[in-house]
Enzyme design. Sequence first.
Site, PDB file in Angstrom:
ATOM      1  N   CYS A 272      39.683  46.535  47.768  1.00 32.40           N
ATOM      2  CA  CYS A 272      38.497  47.207  48.288  1.00 32.40           C
ATOM      3  C   CYS A 272      37.225  46.387  48.126  1.00 32.40           C
ATOM      4  O   CYS A 272      36.437  46.278  49.049  1.00 32.40           O
ATOM      5  CB  CYS A 272      38.321  48.548  47.587  1.00 32.40           C
ATOM      6  SG  CYS A 272      39.642  49.686  47.975  1.00 32.40           S
TER       7      CYS A 272
HETATM    8  N1  LIG Z   1      45.545  49.908  47.531  1.00 34.52           N
HETATM    9  C1  LIG Z   1      44.455  50.616  47.688  1.00 34.52           C
HETATM   10  O1  LIG Z   1      43.928  51.161  46.717  1.00 34.52           O
HETATM   11  C2  LIG Z   1      43.837  50.807  49.058  1.00 34.52           C
HETATM   12  C3  LIG Z   1      42.837  51.777  49.177  1.00 34.52           C
HETATM   13  C4  LIG Z   1      42.267  51.984  50.408  1.00 34.52           C
HETATM   14  C5  LIG Z   1      42.668  51.227  51.496  1.00 34.52           C
HETATM   15  N2  LIG Z   1      43.630  50.280  51.383  1.00 34.52           N
HETATM   16  C6  LIG Z   1      44.006  49.554  52.608  1.00 34.52           C
HETATM   17  O2  LIG Z   1      45.267  49.990  53.057  1.00 34.52           O
HETATM   18  C7  LIG Z   1      46.006  48.900  53.637  1.00 34.52           C
HETATM   19  C8  LIG Z   1      47.311  48.737  52.907  1.00 34.52           C
HETATM   20  O3  LIG Z   1      47.046  48.452  51.553  1.00 34.52           O
HETATM   21  P1  LIG Z   1      48.122  48.621  50.416  1.00 34.52           P
HETATM   22  O4  LIG Z   1      47.363  48.547  49.131  1.00 34.52           O
HETATM   23  O5  LIG Z   1      48.996  49.789  50.663  1.00 34.52           O
HETATM   24  O6  LIG Z   1      48.968  47.270  50.630  1.00 34.52           O
HETATM   25  P2  LIG Z   1      50.385  46.911  50.008  1.00 34.52           P
HETATM   26  O7  LIG Z   1      50.478  45.432  50.027  1.00 34.52           O
HETATM   27  O8  LIG Z   1      50.604  47.652  48.731  1.00 34.52           O
HETATM   28  O9  LIG Z   1      51.422  47.519  51.057  1.00 34.52           O
HETATM   29  C9  LIG Z   1      51.510  47.105  52.377  1.00 34.52           C
HETATM   30  C10 LIG Z   1      52.976  47.086  52.759  1.00 34.52           C
HETATM   31  O10 LIG Z   1      53.062  46.787  54.151  1.00 34.52           O
HETATM   32  C11 LIG Z   1      54.220  46.014  54.353  1.00 34.52           C
HETATM   33  N3  LIG Z   1      54.163  45.358  55.661  1.00 34.52           N
HETATM   34  C12 LIG Z   1      53.594  44.182  55.988  1.00 34.52           C
HETATM   35  N4  LIG Z   1      53.717  43.963  57.324  1.00 34.52           N
HETATM   36  C13 LIG Z   1      54.396  45.025  57.835  1.00 34.52           C
HETATM   37  C14 LIG Z   1      54.807  45.387  59.137  1.00 34.52           C
HETATM   38  N5  LIG Z   1      54.547  44.610  60.187  1.00 34.52           N
HETATM   39  N6  LIG Z   1      55.460  46.535  59.287  1.00 34.52           N
HETATM   40  C15 LIG Z   1      55.716  47.335  58.238  1.00 34.52           C
HETATM   41  N7  LIG Z   1      55.353  47.040  56.977  1.00 34.52           N
HETATM   42  C16 LIG Z   1      54.682  45.905  56.778  1.00 34.52           C
HETATM   43  C17 LIG Z   1      54.252  45.091  53.168  1.00 34.52           C
HETATM   44  O11 LIG Z   1      55.544  44.545  52.937  1.00 34.52           O
HETATM   45  C18 LIG Z   1      53.805  46.034  52.036  1.00 34.52           C
HETATM   46  O12 LIG Z   1      54.897  46.651  51.403  1.00 34.52           O
HETATM   47  C19 LIG Z   1      45.078  47.691  53.531  1.00 34.52           C
HETATM   48  O13 LIG Z   1      44.349  47.565  54.719  1.00 34.52           O
HETATM   49  C20 LIG Z   1      44.127  48.078  52.410  1.00 34.52           C
HETATM   50  O14 LIG Z   1      42.884  47.469  52.552  1.00 34.52           O
HETATM   51  C21 LIG Z   1      44.240  50.056  50.171  1.00 34.52           C
END
Ligand SMILES: NC(=O)c1ccc[n+]([C@@H]2O[C@H](COP(=O)([O-])OP(=O)(O)OC[C@H]3O[C@@H](n4cnc5c(N)ncnc54)[C@H](O)[C@@H]3O)[C@@H](O)[C@H]2O)c1
Length: 431
Positions: A272
């Site tokens: 973030c």
């Molecule tokens: N972690 C947080 O606290 C948080 C909070 C708010 C927003 N976000 C946003 O949410 C989004 C995801 O973050 P996250 O923390 O869950 O990431 P993460 O890395 O934990 O999970 C993302 C997952 O997506 C998978 N992936 C990659 N390409 C893919 C595809 N083409 N099809 C299907 N799966 C695929 C990856 O293997 C991974 O398991 C990001 O944009 C992030 O900025 C995260």
Amino acid sequence: MSRLDAPSPGPASSRVVVMGQGYVGLPLAMRAVDVGHDVVGYDTDTSRVKRLASGESFVEDVPAAQVSAALASGRYVASSSEDCLADFDVAIITVPTPLRDGNPDLSYIQDAAVLLARHLKPGATVVLESTTYPGTTEELVAPLLEAGSGLRAGADFHLGYSPERIDPGNPTYGFVNTPKVISGIDEASLAAVADFYDSVVDRTVAVSGTREAELVKLLENTFRHVNVALVNELAMFASDLGIDVWEAIGAASTKPFGFMPFTPGPGVGGHCLPIDPSYLSWRVKRLLGQPFRFVELANDVNDHMPDYVVRRLVVALNRKRQAVNGSRIMLLGLAYKRNTGDDRESPAIAVADRLIRLGADVRAADPHVADDHLDGRVTRIVLSAEEVAAADAVILLTDHDAFDLDMVAAQARYVFDTRHRLAPGTNVEFL
Ligand SMILES: NC(=O)c1ccc[n+]([C@@H]2O[C@H](COP(=O)([O-])OP(=O)(O)OC[C@H]3O[C@@H](n4cnc5c(N)ncnc54)[C@H](O)[C@@H]3O)[C@@H](O)[C@H]2O)c1
């Protein structure tokens, strides 16, 4: 929802696909199963899928028992197989949006959209949740879905954006009771997006367009990033001026209006703060040709906090006629956030790297971060009185509840506490 009247609830059980089973996608998938949807948790990471399929969880807020129960219900499948995407009613994209060479990397969103397009049917709904710059849903996702499906966004399928607000480790606000901002490319899309989210969260807040919804997330994160940078810079000046910044922040927090406390720290980690505001500044620069000065300044201050931490340690050792080179330094905490194992962009990694390059023997304790995440040059230890006593200095970087900080204060020759958790003592200094 607050803008449109809530439409009648959709089918009790929709066929839902969640693209990405990470910190954001997994809790969403679990909740969707809980309320009765049939859910495919699709992820390209086959080892992650394997673990989920065997009932394991790697996200602190999702107990393994919940994954097992979801699997046992017959309404959850974790898969890397494209066949599982067939015939979905609702697809949510929660894939990573990192920076590559300082630029937004939307390749994961692109890949997910291309894949979904092949299975898109008339009347289905696609929602992007990944954090990204305003315009992504309509300028990138819509054309990819249209090109791959032969359908038209709005006319044939629904499309929207809903920013994720998940706060890993937060005991009060989870996915269900945190209001969810939602949007659609048109009224029908918004209604369809609301239909799904009203089934999984307590409250949805509709905004008029996807760009506004995309901006919401970046505004929230930029607000925190800038305020953290403000107190970090203040902490450095206050230290030089001999003023207790922590006491000042605590006292200022008693003001019941117009002030919100932020605390200094060794730098910012996770997704973030270090990354998301740069999506906004990149977009502003690209479209308007202007720098987003607040973001650039906050990046500058926060990025240099690990250097400041090391500088304070150098000064402390210097007072004892010791050099960092050859000193045994214990790092307490590697995760960027307390009580989590998330070490993405963690400032602890930067602190360790700088100390190692100065010749320190760096040892680190963190009960939450997996062993294989560690820089091979750092010796992994379990926190113990012997280890603390044997260290020339201890740096508290992440204040996990699991750490016995009274023991640390009692045994350590010197502690640099970047979180202001220890009781004051002659062997303790604060950021
Ligand atoms: N972690 C947080 O606290 C948080 C909070 C708010 C927003 N976000 C946003 O949410 C989004 C995801 O973050 P996250 O923390 O869950 O990431 P993460 O890395 O934990 O999970 C993302 C997952 O997506 C998978 N992936 C990659 N390409 C893919 C595809 N083409 N099809 C299907 N799966 C695929 C990856 O293997 C991974 O398991 C990001 O944009 C992030 O900025 C995260």
